[in-house]
Write a protein that holds these residues in place. Sequence first.
Motif, PDB file in Angstrom:
ATOM      1  N   ILE A  18       0.839  -1.198   0.000  1.00  0.00           N
ATOM      2  CA  ILE A  18       0.000   0.000   0.000  1.00  0.00           C
ATOM      3  C   ILE A  18       0.872   1.246   0.000  1.00  0.00           C
ATOM      4  O   ILE A  18       0.594   2.223  -0.707  1.00  0.00           O
ATOM      5  CB  ILE A  18      -0.947  -0.006   1.215  1.00  0.00           C
ATOM      6  CG1 ILE A  18      -1.946  -1.153   1.103  1.00  0.00           C
ATOM      7  CG2 ILE A  18      -1.688   1.324   1.340  1.00  0.00           C
ATOM      8  CD1 ILE A  18      -2.848  -1.317   2.307  1.00  0.00           C
ATOM      9  N   ARG A  19       1.960   1.210   0.779  1.00  0.00           N
ATOM     10  CA  ARG A  19       2.885   2.358   0.801  1.00  0.00           C
ATOM     11  C   ARG A  19       3.552   2.536  -0.554  1.00  0.00           C
ATOM     12  O   ARG A  19       3.789   3.667  -1.001  1.00  0.00           O
ATOM     13  CB  ARG A  19       3.944   2.154   1.885  1.00  0.00           C
ATOM     14  CG  ARG A  19       3.410   2.216   3.305  1.00  0.00           C
ATOM     15  CD  ARG A  19       4.536   2.318   4.308  1.00  0.00           C
ATOM     16  NE  ARG A  19       4.081   2.088   5.664  1.00  0.00           N
ATOM     17  CZ  ARG A  19       4.224   0.945   6.323  1.00  0.00           C
ATOM     18  NH1 ARG A  19       4.832  -0.075   5.745  1.00  0.00           N
ATOM     19  NH2 ARG A  19       3.777   0.815   7.562  1.00  0.00           N
ATOM     20  N   LEU A  20       3.872   1.431  -1.213  1.00  0.00           N
ATOM     21  CA  LEU A  20       4.502   1.522  -2.528  1.00  0.00           C
ATOM     22  C   LEU A  20       3.561   2.154  -3.552  1.00  0.00           C
ATOM     23  O   LEU A  20       3.992   2.915  -4.424  1.00  0.00           O
ATOM     24  CB  LEU A  20       4.936   0.133  -3.002  1.00  0.00           C
ATOM     25  CG  LEU A  20       6.091  -0.517  -2.231  1.00  0.00           C
ATOM     26  CD1 LEU A  20       6.337  -1.934  -2.735  1.00  0.00           C
ATOM     27  CD2 LEU A  20       7.363   0.322  -2.373  1.00  0.00           C
ATOM     28  N   LEU A  21       2.274   1.841  -3.452  1.00  0.00           N
ATOM     29  CA  LEU A  21       1.305   2.348  -4.418  1.00  0.00           C
ATOM     30  C   LEU A  21       0.836   3.761  -4.098  1.00  0.00           C
ATOM     31  O   LEU A  21       0.716   4.603  -5.001  1.00  0.00           O
ATOM     32  CB  LEU A  21       0.091   1.412  -4.477  1.00  0.00           C
ATOM     33  CG  LEU A  21       0.334   0.019  -5.085  1.00  0.00           C
ATOM     34  CD1 LEU A  21      -0.913  -0.848  -4.927  1.00  0.00           C
ATOM     35  CD2 LEU A  21       0.714   0.129  -6.555  1.00  0.00           C
ATOM     36  N   LEU A  22       0.579   4.028  -2.817  1.00  0.00           N
ATOM     37  CA  LEU A  22      -0.010   5.307  -2.429  1.00  0.00           C
ATOM     38  C   LEU A  22       0.983   6.271  -1.788  1.00  0.00           C
ATOM     39  O   LEU A  22       0.693   7.465  -1.672  1.00  0.00           O
ATOM     40  CB  LEU A  22      -1.182   5.071  -1.462  1.00  0.00           C
ATOM     41  CG  LEU A  22      -2.314   4.176  -1.972  1.00  0.00           C
ATOM     42  CD1 LEU A  22      -3.389   4.021  -0.901  1.00  0.00           C
ATOM     43  CD2 LEU A  22      -2.923   4.732  -3.251  1.00  0.00           C
ATOM     44  N   GLY A  23       2.098   5.753  -1.320  1.00  0.00           N
ATOM     45  CA  GLY A  23       3.084   6.601  -0.675  1.00  0.00           C
ATOM     46  C   GLY A  23       2.859   6.797   0.805  1.00  0.00           C
ATOM     47  O   GLY A  23       3.621   7.514   1.458  1.00  0.00           O
ATOM     48  N   HIS A  24       1.813   6.180   1.353  1.00  0.00           N
ATOM     49  CA  HIS A  24       1.531   6.310   2.785  1.00  0.00           C
ATOM     50  C   HIS A  24       0.679   5.115   3.224  1.00  0.00           C
ATOM     51  O   HIS A  24       0.070   4.419   2.398  1.00  0.00           O
ATOM     52  CB  HIS A  24       0.787   7.613   3.080  1.00  0.00           C
ATOM     53  CG  HIS A  24      -0.502   7.754   2.338  1.00  0.00           C
ATOM     54  ND1 HIS A  24      -1.703   7.217   2.791  1.00  0.00           N
ATOM     55  CD2 HIS A  24      -0.798   8.358   1.147  1.00  0.00           C
ATOM     56  CE1 HIS A  24      -2.667   7.487   1.931  1.00  0.00           C
ATOM     57  NE2 HIS A  24      -2.151   8.178   0.926  1.00  0.00           N
ATOM     58  N   SER A  25       0.641   4.894   4.532  1.00  0.00           N
ATOM     59  CA  SER A  25      -0.179   3.815   5.082  1.00  0.00           C
ATOM     60  C   SER A  25      -1.643   4.230   5.100  1.00  0.00           C
ATOM     61  O   SER A  25      -1.967   5.418   5.075  1.00  0.00           O
ATOM     62  CB  SER A  25       0.280   3.473   6.506  1.00  0.00           C
ATOM     63  OG  SER A  25       1.622   3.043   6.508  1.00  0.00           O
ATOM     64  N   VAL A  26      -2.524   3.229   5.153  1.00  0.00           N
ATOM     65  CA  VAL A  26      -3.968   3.475   5.181  1.00  0.00           C
ATOM     66  C   VAL A  26      -4.581   2.666   6.316  1.00  0.00           C
ATOM     67  O   VAL A  26      -4.358   1.454   6.410  1.00  0.00           O
ATOM     68  CB  VAL A  26      -4.637   3.085   3.849  1.00  0.00           C
ATOM     69  CG1 VAL A  26      -6.158   3.263   3.943  1.00  0.00           C
ATOM     70  CG2 VAL A  26      -4.073   3.909   2.699  1.00  0.00           C
ATOM     71  N   ALA A  27      -5.322   3.328   7.168  1.00  0.00           N
ATOM     72  CA  ALA A  27      -6.078   2.625   8.214  1.00  0.00           C
ATOM     73  C   ALA A  27      -7.337   2.058   7.567  1.00  0.00           C
ATOM     74  O   ALA A  27      -8.374   2.713   7.495  1.00  0.00           O
ATOM     75  CB  ALA A  27      -6.429   3.574   9.354  1.00  0.00           C
TER      76      ALA A  27
END
Length: 289
Positions: free
Chosen positions: A137-146
Amino acid sequence: MRKRQQTGAAVVFVGPFVVAYLVLFVYPTLKMVVLSFTNAPLIGEGKWVGWSNYLRLAHDNLFLQSVGHTIYFVVLTVIPTTLLGLVIAMMVLRLRGLLQSLVLAAFFLPYILPVTVVYRIWEWMIDPQFGIAQLPIRLLLGHSVAMWSDPLWAMPSIAFITIWWTNGFNVLLFIAGLKNISQDVHDAASLDGAHRWARFRYITWPLIWPVTALVLTIQLILQLKIFDQVYLMTVGGPFNSTYVVVQYIYKQAFQSNHGGYGATVAVVLFVAIAALSVLQFQALRVRPS
């Protein structure tokens, strides 16, 4: 004399099932229908209110939202898990020996886990701070997601986990169906020059269609009754974005003590599941050409 013996044997074997069916299914269903026309609490008698509960549903915003969320969940799961089960089954059948058994066990293992274990596994995996599933998710969006705290991601994440959890059963059904297709048919098509896609399109797909219809019907029934995953993972949130019909029944009947109104919602869901299942199964009986 022989006919009497056969009738007696049939009664002995079938009788317990019929009694259990009447006591555990037919009677509670009829009781629920009668209860839906009253304002009774969960335990106890109530006054007859006729169609008032059903008319109230049309103006109940939370109920209408729960219907929409349930349909959304069905769209996210029923067809994707069916197609994925077929693809995995075809891939597993290409393997041989111990490797085939290990891969099949890996796909089926989640299905035997209780929902609480599934919840705990994925709670760790998607944790925003240390969850391993946050890496892609970090690789795709650049940040974590709750995932379970974001209205945009909550329902899709529950759908993804549900597919991961339950798809092993679909794989087994498809493997059983694929094994019933004679290899001689594929060999004959190969000799006639049919490539792999043509063999799938004109041989495998039509012959596996009855199993596909069965899987689609089973999945439709199961996903319309979604509750466990939602209640454990999001409790219907955030902001009621994952609130589903069965959770609304639970809220009305067990939390608000509105047994009559909860029964009304349950009757509507029961009729919807029965009608949609019959219509879908009848529509899918036509084999693709």
